[in-house]
Design an enzyme around this catalytic site. Sequence first.
Site, PDB file in Angstrom:
ATOM      1  N   SER A  21       0.823  -1.209   0.000  1.00 36.69           N
ATOM      2  CA  SER A  21       0.000   0.000   0.000  1.00 36.69           C
ATOM      3  C   SER A  21       0.853   1.253   0.000  1.00 36.69           C
ATOM      4  O   SER A  21       0.555   2.210  -0.719  1.00 36.69           O
ATOM      5  CB  SER A  21      -0.936  -0.001   1.217  1.00 36.69           C
ATOM      6  OG  SER A  21      -1.909  -1.011   1.065  1.00 36.69           O
ATOM      7  N   SER A 153     -15.159   0.648  -1.804  1.00 36.97           N
ATOM      8  CA  SER A 153     -13.722   0.683  -1.536  1.00 36.97           C
ATOM      9  C   SER A 153     -13.243   2.097  -1.218  1.00 36.97           C
ATOM     10  O   SER A 153     -13.709   3.074  -1.824  1.00 36.97           O
ATOM     11  CB  SER A 153     -12.962   0.168  -2.758  1.00 36.97           C
ATOM     12  OG  SER A 153     -11.586   0.374  -2.609  1.00 36.97           O
ATOM     13  N   SER A 180     -12.783   0.948   5.242  1.00 38.53           N
ATOM     14  CA  SER A 180     -11.304   0.946   5.160  1.00 38.53           C
ATOM     15  C   SER A 180     -10.744   2.344   5.359  1.00 38.53           C
ATOM     16  O   SER A 180      -9.794   2.764   4.675  1.00 38.53           O
ATOM     17  CB  SER A 180     -10.854   0.404   3.799  1.00 38.53           C
ATOM     18  OG  SER A 180     -11.179  -0.955   3.681  1.00 38.53           O
ATOM     19  N   ASP A 294      -7.969  -6.498   5.386  1.00 36.50           N
ATOM     20  CA  ASP A 294      -6.979  -7.554   5.144  1.00 36.50           C
ATOM     21  C   ASP A 294      -6.563  -8.247   6.433  1.00 36.50           C
ATOM     22  O   ASP A 294      -6.062  -9.369   6.405  1.00 36.50           O
ATOM     23  CB  ASP A 294      -5.743  -6.973   4.455  1.00 36.50           C
ATOM     24  CG  ASP A 294      -6.099  -6.315   3.133  1.00 36.50           C
ATOM     25  OD1 ASP A 294      -5.313  -5.471   2.651  1.00 36.50           O
ATOM     26  OD2 ASP A 294      -7.171  -6.618   2.581  1.00 36.50           O
ATOM     27  N   ARG A 323     -13.461 -13.811   0.436  1.00 35.16           N
ATOM     28  CA  ARG A 323     -12.651 -14.198   1.594  1.00 35.16           C
ATOM     29  C   ARG A 323     -13.486 -14.724   2.766  1.00 35.16           C
ATOM     30  O   ARG A 323     -12.952 -15.403   3.636  1.00 35.16           O
ATOM     31  CB  ARG A 323     -11.762 -13.039   2.047  1.00 35.16           C
ATOM     32  CG  ARG A 323     -10.619 -12.814   1.090  1.00 35.16           C
ATOM     33  CD  ARG A 323      -9.710 -11.669   1.477  1.00 35.16           C
ATOM     34  NE  ARG A 323      -8.533 -11.662   0.611  1.00 35.16           N
ATOM     35  CZ  ARG A 323      -7.660 -10.649   0.557  1.00 35.16           C
ATOM     36  NH1 ARG A 323      -7.827  -9.563   1.318  1.00 35.16           N
ATOM     37  NH2 ARG A 323      -6.608 -10.713  -0.265  1.00 35.16           N
ATOM     38  N   ARG A 364      -3.418 -13.863   0.098  1.00 37.94           N
ATOM     39  CA  ARG A 364      -3.589 -13.956   1.553  1.00 37.94           C
ATOM     40  C   ARG A 364      -4.202 -15.287   1.975  1.00 37.94           C
ATOM     41  O   ARG A 364      -4.059 -15.710   3.117  1.00 37.94           O
ATOM     42  CB  ARG A 364      -4.382 -12.749   2.074  1.00 37.94           C
ATOM     43  CG  ARG A 364      -3.605 -11.453   1.914  1.00 37.94           C
ATOM     44  CD  ARG A 364      -4.329 -10.274   2.505  1.00 37.94           C
ATOM     45  NE  ARG A 364      -3.865  -9.040   1.913  1.00 37.94           N
ATOM     46  CZ  ARG A 364      -2.920  -8.250   2.450  1.00 37.94           C
ATOM     47  NH1 ARG A 364      -2.380  -8.561   3.605  1.00 37.94           N
ATOM     48  NH2 ARG A 364      -2.534  -7.153   1.840  1.00 37.94           N
ATOM     49  N   LYS A 388       1.735 -11.539  -5.750  1.00 36.64           N
ATOM     50  CA  LYS A 388       0.971 -10.273  -5.799  1.00 36.64           C
ATOM     51  C   LYS A 388       1.555  -9.250  -4.831  1.00 36.64           C
ATOM     52  O   LYS A 388       1.580  -8.068  -5.092  1.00 36.64           O
ATOM     53  CB  LYS A 388      -0.497 -10.532  -5.447  1.00 36.64           C
ATOM     54  CG  LYS A 388      -1.398  -9.315  -5.532  1.00 36.64           C
ATOM     55  CD  LYS A 388      -2.840  -9.655  -5.230  1.00 36.64           C
ATOM     56  CE  LYS A 388      -3.789  -8.631  -5.780  1.00 36.64           C
ATOM     57  NZ  LYS A 388      -4.064  -7.494  -4.915  1.00 36.64           N
TER      58      LYS A 388
HETATM   59  O1  LIG Z   1      -5.666   1.556  -0.287  1.00 39.04           O
HETATM   60  C1  LIG Z   1      -5.052   0.463  -0.153  1.00 39.04           C
HETATM   61  O2  LIG Z   1      -3.823   0.341  -0.241  1.00 39.04           O
HETATM   62  C2  LIG Z   1      -5.858  -0.753   0.185  1.00 39.04           C
HETATM   63  C3  LIG Z   1      -7.141  -0.620   0.632  1.00 39.04           C
HETATM   64  C4  LIG Z   1      -7.981  -1.754   1.059  1.00 39.04           C
HETATM   65  O3  LIG Z   1      -8.981  -1.981   0.104  1.00 39.04           O
HETATM   66  P1  LIG Z   1     -10.493  -1.406   0.275  1.00 39.04           P
HETATM   67  O4  LIG Z   1     -10.387   0.080   0.515  1.00 39.04           O
HETATM   68  O5  LIG Z   1     -11.140  -1.725  -1.025  1.00 39.04           O
HETATM   69  O6  LIG Z   1     -11.076  -2.125   1.454  1.00 39.04           O
HETATM   70  C5  LIG Z   1      -7.183  -3.046   1.232  1.00 39.04           C
HETATM   71  O7  LIG Z   1      -8.052  -4.190   1.249  1.00 39.04           O
HETATM   72  C6  LIG Z   1      -6.172  -3.207   0.135  1.00 39.04           C
HETATM   73  O8  LIG Z   1      -5.405  -4.389   0.359  1.00 39.04           O
HETATM   74  C7  LIG Z   1      -5.194  -2.055   0.061  1.00 39.04           C
HETATM   75  C1  LIG Z   2      -7.315  -6.671  -1.469  1.00 44.95           C
HETATM   76  C2  LIG Z   2      -6.019  -6.502  -1.615  1.00 44.95           C
HETATM   77  O1  LIG Z   2      -5.435  -5.638  -2.532  1.00 44.95           O
HETATM   78  P1  LIG Z   2      -6.191  -4.882  -3.720  1.00 44.95           P
HETATM   79  O2  LIG Z   2      -7.552  -4.442  -3.208  1.00 44.95           O
HETATM   80  O3  LIG Z   2      -5.300  -3.710  -4.027  1.00 44.95           O
HETATM   81  O4  LIG Z   2      -6.303  -5.827  -4.867  1.00 44.95           O
HETATM   82  C3  LIG Z   2      -5.044  -7.229  -0.739  1.00 44.95           C
HETATM   83  O5  LIG Z   2      -3.840  -6.876  -0.804  1.00 44.95           O
HETATM   84  O6  LIG Z   2      -5.457  -8.121   0.017  1.00 44.95           O
END
Ligand SMILES: O=C(O)C1=C[C@@H](OP(=O)(O)O)[C@@H](O)[C@H](O)C1
Ligand SMILES: C=C(OP(=O)(O)O)C(=O)O
Length: 407
Positions: A21, A153, A180, A294, A323, A364, A388
């Site tokens: 991230s 998201s 999130s 996550d 998940r 994951r 990934k």
């Molecule tokens: O902004 C980011 O780096 C992320 C936001 C999250 O997704 P959501 O915002 O869709 O939940 C997370 O699940 C993802 O692994 C990374």
């Molecule tokens: C959901 C994930 O990443 P992204 O949403 O960026 O695909 C993750 O890293 O578990």
Amino acid sequence: MKVIILPSKISGEIDAPKSKSIAIRILFGSLLNNITLREEVPGSNDVKAAYNSIIEMGVYHEGNKLKKPYSINLNKKFFAGGSATVARILSSLILTLGGNAIIDGDETLRKRPFDGLIKLAKITNSEVNGNSLPIKLSSKGIKDYIEIPELESSQYITGLMYGFAYKGYGVIKLKSRVPSFSYIMLTMDLLNDIGCKIKYEDNEIVVEKCLKKDYETSFPGDYLLSSFYAVSSLLTGGLTIIHNLYKASNYFGDHKIVDILSDIGVKSKLDNGNWIIKSENLENLRVNVDDSPDMAMSLAPLGVKVEVTLDGINRLKIKESDRIKSIKDVMEKFGSIVSIKDNTINIKPNKINKAEIDCNNDHRVAMMAASISFLSGGIINNAECIGKSDPKHWDRYEKLGGKIKVE
Ligand SMILES: O=C(O)C1=C[C@@H](OP(=O)(O)O)[C@@H](O)[C@H](O)C1
Ligand SMILES: C=C(OP(=O)(O)O)C(=O)O
């Protein structure tokens, strides 16, 4: 790739895998200011997708410097690989700055929904051909204000923050609770670090002009990618130290897993970016994961030893796999008893079986299955999916004493 894991004590010291991230945010930050990199760009697939996207938009990479472009070219075809973060940041940049682009992804990402993009396109009078990749998006851009509806998201909002930072001013009004939310804070912290001026108050994200600043950075470690090693260490009675984690903020986010483990009896503490984990008597735990979804994949494996209850799980359905189903399938295969009601999943320990798991294109899932397998023994099929986010996942386990055979 098949990974065969024999019961083995996980113990020792490793460097944390790089935060996907934060790395993605740093790379997109080079659209706003020049960035000097103290180390090479991490090699995970999602970070590579971000790197390829910024180069496509005009960032110039020379030696250890990423040089911001004179202008961003968004009239392109972008490939986001398996990264929804990259795809949604790109889509919001196009909505904010204007452009005619195509965004595509790999087979996994093509199966994931982008319903929020339909809502945002409507609000911004932009044209979009559907809610799944490949997406054709045409936008004239937006001036300096947007009210956000409920979205699946937080990643769209991250992209809008970058877009307004590039334009020099913008206000993002958050009408409803943002899922999130910790990732919005992560974006705000990173953008302020690189010289931008962003504040959050009264449900508004106010983005002001970024000061011209040459920013220098390395790529910090990832708490949740590290937590799989931590969990396998505490399940197998080890003592593990994980180095180079970023400074934990005070809001609830990925980094809170250190405290969550400490609160259930684990010797889990952070010492100047080094996470020390020592197995002690574990207690049951209950966590709401909506702000850091996550985390569910890192905590679920504890359900072989203690009762794990995770609230706020609904959006886990739209990740690389469903998940909620993945956690149920994996934990039941390892012998736990799983029940799901409304927005909560409950995992109770029962017996501990050796299990054979398919990664199901979800990095994951492979990592959570591995963290249990060092206790029970296990086999993970299609295990290359870890590329990934953490291509060196199996190497790190071998460094920690894990008995692994890769076929
Ligand atoms: O902004 C980011 O780096 C992320 C936001 C999250 O997704 P959501 O915002 O869709 O939940 C997370 O699940 C993802 O692994 C990374
Ligand atoms: C959901 C994930 O990443 P992204 O949403 O960026 O695909 C993750 O890293 O578990």
